[in-house]
Scaffold this motif. Sequence first.
Motif, PDB file in Angstrom:
ATOM      1  N   UNK A   1       2.981 -20.482 -26.646  1.00  0.00           N
ATOM      2  CA  UNK A   1       2.463 -21.621 -25.887  1.00  0.00           C
ATOM      3  C   UNK A   1       3.078 -22.901 -26.433  1.00  0.00           C
ATOM      4  N   UNK A   2       3.442 -23.819 -25.527  1.00  0.00           N
ATOM      5  CA  UNK A   2       3.947 -25.138 -25.893  1.00  0.00           C
ATOM      6  C   UNK A   2       3.218 -26.167 -25.047  1.00  0.00           C
ATOM      7  N   UNK A   3       2.643 -27.188 -25.710  1.00  0.00           N
ATOM      8  CA  UNK A   3       1.914 -28.236 -25.004  1.00  0.00           C
ATOM      9  C   UNK A   3       2.411 -29.601 -25.459  1.00  0.00           C
ATOM     10  N   UNK A   4       2.476 -30.522 -24.504  1.00  0.00           N
ATOM     11  CA  UNK A   4       2.821 -31.915 -24.805  1.00  0.00           C
ATOM     12  C   UNK A   4       1.605 -32.775 -24.470  1.00  0.00           C
ATOM     13  N   UNK A   5       1.076 -33.429 -25.487  1.00  0.00           N
ATOM     14  CA  UNK A   5      -0.108 -34.273 -25.350  1.00  0.00           C
ATOM     15  C   UNK A   5       0.352 -35.728 -25.305  1.00  0.00           C
ATOM     16  N   UNK A   6       0.247 -36.345 -24.153  1.00  0.00           N
ATOM     17  CA  UNK A   6       0.711 -37.727 -23.980  1.00  0.00           C
ATOM     18  C   UNK A   6      -0.391 -38.689 -24.415  1.00  0.00           C
ATOM     19  N   UNK A   7       0.010 -39.844 -24.897  1.00  0.00           N
ATOM     20  CA  UNK A   7      -0.954 -40.820 -25.406  1.00  0.00           C
ATOM     21  C   UNK A   7      -1.881 -41.347 -24.320  1.00  0.00           C
ATOM     22  N   UNK A   8      -1.497 -41.202 -23.049  1.00  0.00           N
ATOM     23  CA  UNK A   8      -2.345 -41.673 -21.956  1.00  0.00           C
ATOM     24  C   UNK A   8      -3.498 -40.738 -21.650  1.00  0.00           C
ATOM     25  N   UNK A   9      -3.487 -39.535 -22.241  1.00  0.00           N
ATOM     26  CA  UNK A   9      -4.556 -38.570 -21.982  1.00  0.00           C
ATOM     27  C   UNK A   9      -4.109 -37.353 -21.213  1.00  0.00           C
ATOM     28  N   UNK A  10      -2.871 -37.360 -20.688  1.00  0.00           N
ATOM     29  CA  UNK A  10      -2.365 -36.198 -19.955  1.00  0.00           C
ATOM     30  C   UNK A  10      -1.814 -35.159 -20.927  1.00  0.00           C
ATOM     31  N   UNK A  11      -2.071 -33.908 -20.630  1.00  0.00           N
ATOM     32  CA  UNK A  11      -1.480 -32.796 -21.377  1.00  0.00           C
ATOM     33  C   UNK A  11      -0.857 -31.828 -20.387  1.00  0.00           C
TER      34      UNK A  11
END
Length: 704
Positions: free
Chosen positions: A638-648
């Motif tokens: 699994x690979x996830x990108x957690x953006x500072x705006x709240x989107x993942x």
Amino acid sequence: MSPLLTRLLASAGTLGVTALPAFALDPAAVELEELQVSAQGGPAVAVPTIAGSLPNLRTTLFPSASALPGNTTVIDAAEIARLPVQSYGDLFRPVAGFDVSNYGQGGVGYGIALRGFSDAEHGRDVAVFIDGVPINEVSSIHTPNYVDLNPLIPETIRSISIVRGPFSVEAGDANLGGSIFIDTKRAEPFSTVGVSGGSFGTGRGLATFSQVGPGIQPFLAYEGFGQDGYRQNGDLGRYNAFNKVTIPLDLGSSLSLRVQMYGTSFGQPGYQERDLVRAGLVSPRAATNVTDGGGKTLQTFVANYVNGPLDDELSATLYASHDVFSRFSDFGSGQRGQVEERETVGGRVRKVWTTSLFDWLPTQVLVGGDWRTDALDVQTGSSVARNFTTRALDLDILQHNLAGYVQVQVKPTPWLKLTGGARFDQFFYDVRNNLDPALSPKVSPNVVSPKGGAALTPFDWLELFANYGQGFRSPSASNELTNNPRLTPLTIESTEGGGRLVFDRFSLLGTVFFTDIANEVFQAAPGLPVQNLGKSRRDGFEVEAKFLAYRDGLDRVALFANYSEVSARLLNGAPSIYVPNVPAYLATVGAEFDIGAPTALFEPGRLTGAAYLSYIGAKPLTEDGGLLSSPYPRVSGRLAYVHSSGWTTYGQATWYPGDRTSESICNFGSSVSATAADIFTSPQPRLTLLAGITYGFATGVSKP
């Protein structure tokens, strides 16, 4: 520092939680979900350490399962968020010693096994609890002590505590290979909405709402799921509504109330003859009977009361549930149906005292009691297109379980802890056989389960431990007591010894164990006869290593590996040598990470995830070992990108690069004289892909 992090730490202070790294706290003790750090309301990104490791609690006077002097594992919410989880079985696959099988039969519970017990019996040999409520379905017609965790939403889990072996005094019925204690979240300072989809028409939607603070703390989760399935007639749909509120009371006490409503309906592809699939004569995606399938509805109410600090805590649980489960399956000789309606009520009370005897001997005493009542209406028989044509079984069952237990921990020196305890379980069965009233037993067996252990730390970097324990499984009123009303609980006796090396970035744990059973009980598949195989013995060992390869601020990369091996043998003599369906070994190697995203490629945010390779050894399918499954590898990531705006955004994959017929494999013939034509399988898909997007947003602080 991000605004949400500031708000989170402020909430932690309000709740009296110390802002320590997640590894420095037992998840059972953390009120604010492992102090998860999130960017601008995004999904959890915890301060990670070596995966699943905790500071040494084995020599600490502490009432949680993680403090037992044995081989225990705790998985927190942050680690679950990094794992590739397509269904609940994936929560346990990378954990040392777990044998997990996805039968591919719709909403049927997984096979989950520990320490050489069979994965073909739907978790019946592991005691499972959620918020203190026993999940094993006693006297289930499906299989005795059946475990179905499909209603469990992974995003609602606060922590999972795993005890290998029958060494927890709080786990009674089904505590053979070990016990699993799952705690759900109280609250978190953000809410989420998300959707995901992937292979074979899979789609899922999930929304959560929560608030932290001194007032009422809600945690709500609503899930909808559907898929067409890899195989023909593999469609599945479900709804799931999880509603929990925690109410602070006077004097530091709290009351949590949970109401959950779950429903699923599914088709069942069935099983195919393995050799025909391998030879290409039957498509791995074909169904046995396109009318096979079933469904389940479940309504659950749970109340948890807690008062006082952990070392002097009084807790109580009250629960009630209503469950209707149906399954219609064709195992090669025509469709057979089973319908079970169950109503369960029960409760438990637990009190901890921590003191110093004689002003020099630190001591902790844990005393508790359990009560559980199950009322079942069970029907089985031949069917056509999910309609009964004849009845083979029609039972009304009333089953009670009363239990009491005590555990004492003492520390005669700072580096030594001794633990001893026992539990007593009394059962009451009242069975009405509507087809044959003469076979209507009314019996009341009981069982005593002593426990004992020791843990010592002669050096800061070395832990040693040893355990002795007895466990049991209650007789099934559905398929055992009607034929043998004198049957008493199946009991086992187990010992283990081990040690752990702990350094700044590296830990290595090893355990050896020995388990004896007076009469091994085997059931090849639900609906097939229960067979008594005689005395058995399991000898095995487990090794697991964890290495924190990189550490810089919040950034972490951890590597892990584990290997377990077991010899599960029958002692009656040749040709009966092997306990069927027990893999010779299990091996896993992998990595998990949580790092700041490279700014040259991404906007401010973080990359998280995990990947691992598992290799499962061959399983004997008959007592003489003449028929075997094939060893097979499984890769998941699994690979996830957690953006500072709240989107993942995230993606994950599961790949079977080798044999796909051995994870879900069954011997539908005799355990002694079966032939290759009796070996059936539910093939796994070669590759499964899943991707999704989630938005997290801050939802403030609850009012007093």
